[in-house]
Motif scaffolding. Structure first.
Motif, short mmCIF file in Angstrom:
data_model
loop_
_atom_site.label_atom_id
_atom_site.label_comp_id
_atom_site.label_asym_id
_atom_site.label_seq_id
_atom_site.Cartn_x
_atom_site.Cartn_y
_atom_site.Cartn_z
N LEU A 1 0.86 -1.18 0.00
CA LEU A 1 0.00 0.00 0.00
C LEU A 1 0.90 1.23 0.00
O LEU A 1 1.68 1.43 0.93
CB LEU A 1 -0.90 -0.01 1.23
CG LEU A 1 -1.63 -1.34 1.53
CD1 LEU A 1 -2.52 -1.19 2.76
CD2 LEU A 1 -2.41 -1.83 0.34
N VAL A 2 0.80 2.04 -1.05
CA VAL A 2 1.73 3.16 -1.24
C VAL A 2 0.91 4.46 -1.24
O VAL A 2 0.36 4.85 -2.28
CB VAL A 2 2.51 3.02 -2.57
CG1 VAL A 2 3.66 4.03 -2.60
CG2 VAL A 2 3.04 1.60 -2.75
N PHE B 1 8.84 1.20 -4.43
CA PHE B 1 7.55 1.11 -3.75
C PHE B 1 7.17 -0.30 -3.28
O PHE B 1 6.17 -0.45 -2.57
CB PHE B 1 6.45 1.64 -4.67
CG PHE B 1 6.63 3.09 -5.06
CD1 PHE B 1 6.73 4.07 -4.09
CD2 PHE B 1 6.71 3.46 -6.40
CE1 PHE B 1 6.89 5.41 -4.44
CE2 PHE B 1 6.86 4.79 -6.76
CZ PHE B 1 6.96 5.77 -5.79
N ALA B 2 7.92 -1.31 -3.68
CA ALA B 2 7.64 -2.69 -3.26
C ALA B 2 8.95 -3.40 -2.95
O ALA B 2 9.32 -4.37 -3.60
CB ALA B 2 6.86 -3.44 -4.34
N PRO B 3 9.68 -2.92 -1.95
CA PRO B 3 11.03 -3.43 -1.70
C PRO B 3 11.08 -4.91 -1.35
O PRO B 3 12.06 -5.59 -1.67
CB PRO B 3 11.54 -2.56 -0.54
CG PRO B 3 10.31 -1.97 0.07
CD PRO B 3 9.33 -1.82 -1.03
N THR B 4 10.03 -5.45 -0.70
CA THR B 4 10.06 -6.87 -0.35
C THR B 4 9.89 -7.76 -1.57
O THR B 4 10.26 -8.93 -1.54
CB THR B 4 8.96 -7.20 0.68
OG1 THR B 4 7.68 -6.85 0.14
CG2 THR B 4 9.19 -6.45 1.98
N THR B 5 9.34 -7.22 -2.65
CA THR B 5 9.33 -7.93 -3.93
C THR B 5 10.63 -7.70 -4.67
O THR B 5 11.24 -8.65 -5.19
CB THR B 5 8.15 -7.46 -4.79
OG1 THR B 5 6.92 -7.77 -4.13
CG2 THR B 5 8.16 -8.14 -6.16
N PHE B 6 11.09 -6.47 -4.70
CA PHE B 6 12.30 -6.14 -5.45
C PHE B 6 13.51 -6.93 -4.95
O PHE B 6 14.37 -7.31 -5.75
CB PHE B 6 12.59 -4.65 -5.36
CG PHE B 6 13.83 -4.23 -6.11
CD1 PHE B 6 13.81 -4.14 -7.50
CD2 PHE B 6 15.01 -3.97 -5.43
CE1 PHE B 6 14.96 -3.77 -8.19
CE2 PHE B 6 16.16 -3.60 -6.11
CZ PHE B 6 16.13 -3.51 -7.51
N GLU B 7 13.58 -7.22 -3.67
CA GLU B 7 14.75 -7.91 -3.14
C GLU B 7 14.85 -9.34 -3.66
O GLU B 7 15.89 -9.98 -3.54
CB GLU B 7 14.72 -7.92 -1.61
CG GLU B 7 13.59 -8.73 -1.01
CD GLU B 7 13.47 -8.58 0.50
OE1 GLU B 7 12.72 -9.36 1.12
OE2 GLU B 7 14.12 -7.68 1.07
N ARG B 8 13.78 -9.85 -4.27
CA ARG B 8 13.81 -11.19 -4.86
C ARG B 8 13.89 -11.17 -6.38
O ARG B 8 13.71 -12.20 -7.04
CB ARG B 8 12.57 -11.97 -4.41
CG ARG B 8 12.62 -12.35 -2.93
CD ARG B 8 11.37 -13.04 -2.44
NE ARG B 8 10.28 -12.09 -2.19
CZ ARG B 8 9.23 -11.94 -2.96
NH1 ARG B 8 9.10 -12.66 -4.06
NH2 ARG B 8 8.29 -11.05 -2.67
N VAL B 9 14.15 -10.01 -6.95
CA VAL B 9 14.26 -9.86 -8.41
C VAL B 9 15.69 -10.18 -8.86
O VAL B 9 16.66 -9.76 -8.23
CB VAL B 9 13.89 -8.43 -8.83
CG1 VAL B 9 14.30 -8.14 -10.27
CG2 VAL B 9 12.38 -8.21 -8.67
#
Length: 439
Positions: A187-188, A245-253
């Motif tokens: 949620l941003v 805006f979605a760091p917990t997703t980006f860290e798995r990219v």
């Protein structure tokens, strides 16, 4: 025996048709194209089916994808503002994401196998009048070919006059998926929402993304700039927005592998949420009913569109079965009564969706904060989040929100040792979607 015609082979039409067939009612489903062609078409959505819908699917005998490889038991909610915080909760009943390019053709096959008639026939208003002469009742479950124009907007139930969000959805490659299977809602404030999930597709289980962008925010470009105009540039832009805006997703990219899974695995657009009158009288004097998105169109922000369509289809099926049992005509009086019941089934999802399109009130933020600090509250909140009736009751007022938090803090009933451990108790591991799956 009454004959029912259904225009449209989406979730509402299929669930209605299958439910009526299970009670011996003859049904003809009119589809704009052969549903089998959907298998090679463009991504239709990234739809979640939550526990009430899954129960209806089990009742219909169409729960074809369940299992530890598919069932989602965990949800993370992250508020990415100046003081970011988040929670991760465990669902009391699992959710599932299935690519509709698998789902709808398979249910259409079930429909035919069980004695339903499927006719490929694009239906506009003129054709609809002819179709009504073949059946005792015709239900419109598609808005194509101008059919929604038959059902006027109800202003007092439709607060939006333009799209509230700009949308981008895609299946992805180059993202390590969380195990156990999870969904993340970012949620941003001021920009919108980013949802990451895992979808069962013809490739297997793959990660998905749904961007819900406020038109004035920095996510809006993902709904405005065409992906296919320059895929590499768009993917770089998407990766940047995930980083911010979605760091917990980006860290798995994996940056060198990251992108849209295939050329047909993305979708862009927008829609205006709307509630329409649930029935109409045609020029030939026959009445037709509306169901699903034709009756109520919700923004996908709450993940409730298909769930509301299924609920309203079952409500309409109950009205039809009652009318058949009482030998009641499918006239205007029937349509008015049936509309009341289908709206009652769809209304919670509409109210919940419209609430999510607004900034959360302070008492809802308080619940989220409590969930970030206490696991029992987090579990209770994400479980309620999936079922509109439950979340509206929980967070409808400051008093109900405080009571919800207090009740959630109470210990849950003990689990019998004989029961299997839920999927969320399995040890974590990660899976990456390989680039080879694109080919």
């Amino acid at each position: 025996m009454a004959s029912i015609g259904i225009i449209g082979a989406g979730t509402a039409g299929l669930h209605l048709g299958l439910k009526l067939l299970s009670h011996g009612i003859p049904v003809t489903l009119y589809a704009e194209q052969d549903p089998a062609k959907l298998r090679t078409g463009r991504l239709l959505n990234t739809v979640a089916h939550h526990s009430p819908t899954r129960n209806r699917e089990r009742e219909l005998g169409v729960d074809h994808w369940s299992g530890p490889h598919a069932d989602l038991h965990s949800v993370g909610i992250h508020v990415n503002g100046p003081q970011p915080f988040g929670l991760r909760g465990r669902l009391d009943s699992s959710t599932i994401f299935v690519d509709y390019r698998l789902y709808q053709p398979r249910l259409a096959e079930d429909f035919v196998a069980r004695g339903g008639r499927l006719e490929v026939l694009p239906v506009d208003v003129a054709v609809l009048e002819a179709v009504t002469l073949r059946h005792d009742l015709v239900v419109v479950a598609t808005g194509r070919n101008g059919l929604t124009s038959l059902f006027p907007r109800i202003p007092e139930l439709s607060p939006h006059t333009k799209p509230a969000r700009l949308l981008f959805a895609a299946l992805l490659k180059g993202v390590h998926m969380q195990e156990p299977i999870s969904m993340i809602a970012n949620l941003v404030p001021g920009h919108g929402e980013i949802f990451e999930a895992q979808v069962i597709t013809r490739y297997g289980r793959v990660p998905s993304i749904l961007i819900e962008a406020l038109p004035e925010g920095e996510l809006a470009v993902l709904g405005q700039q065409r992906y296919d105009a320059d895929p590499r540039a768009f993917e770089a832009l998407l990766m940047d927005r995930l980083r911010r805006f979605a760091p917990t997703t980006f860290e798995r990219v994996e940056p060198e592998q990251f992108g849209v899974l295939g050329p047909m695995d993305w979708l862009q657009g927008s829609l205006t949420p709307m509630v329409r009158q649930g029935w109409a009288r045609l020029a030939n004097g026959r009445c037709v009913m509306a169901v699903g998105d034709t009756h109520v169109t919700n923004d996908p922000v709450a993940g409730q569109g298909a769930n509301a369509a299924s609920a309203s289809a079952f409500a309409l099926a109950a009205s039809i079965l009652d009318a058949v049992g009482m030998d009641r005509p499918f006239d205007e009086a029937f349509c008015r009564d049936a509309e009341t019941k289908t709206w009652a089934a769809a209304a919670p999802a509409t109210h919940w969706t419209n609430a999510l399109l607004q900034p959360p009130p302070p008492h809802v933020v308080d619940v989220l904060v409590a969930g970030s600090q206490e696991q029992r509250v987090a579990d209770a909140f994400v479980s309620a989040f999936m079922v509109p009736e439950r979340i509206l009751a929980a967070c409808g007022s400051p008093e109900s929100a405080a009571a919800f938090v207090a009740n959630s803090r109470q210990p849950a009933p003990a689990v019998s040792p004989a029961m299997d451990a839920p999927a969320w108790q399995l040890p974590p591991e990660e899976v990456v979607v390989p680039v080879a799956r694109v080919h």
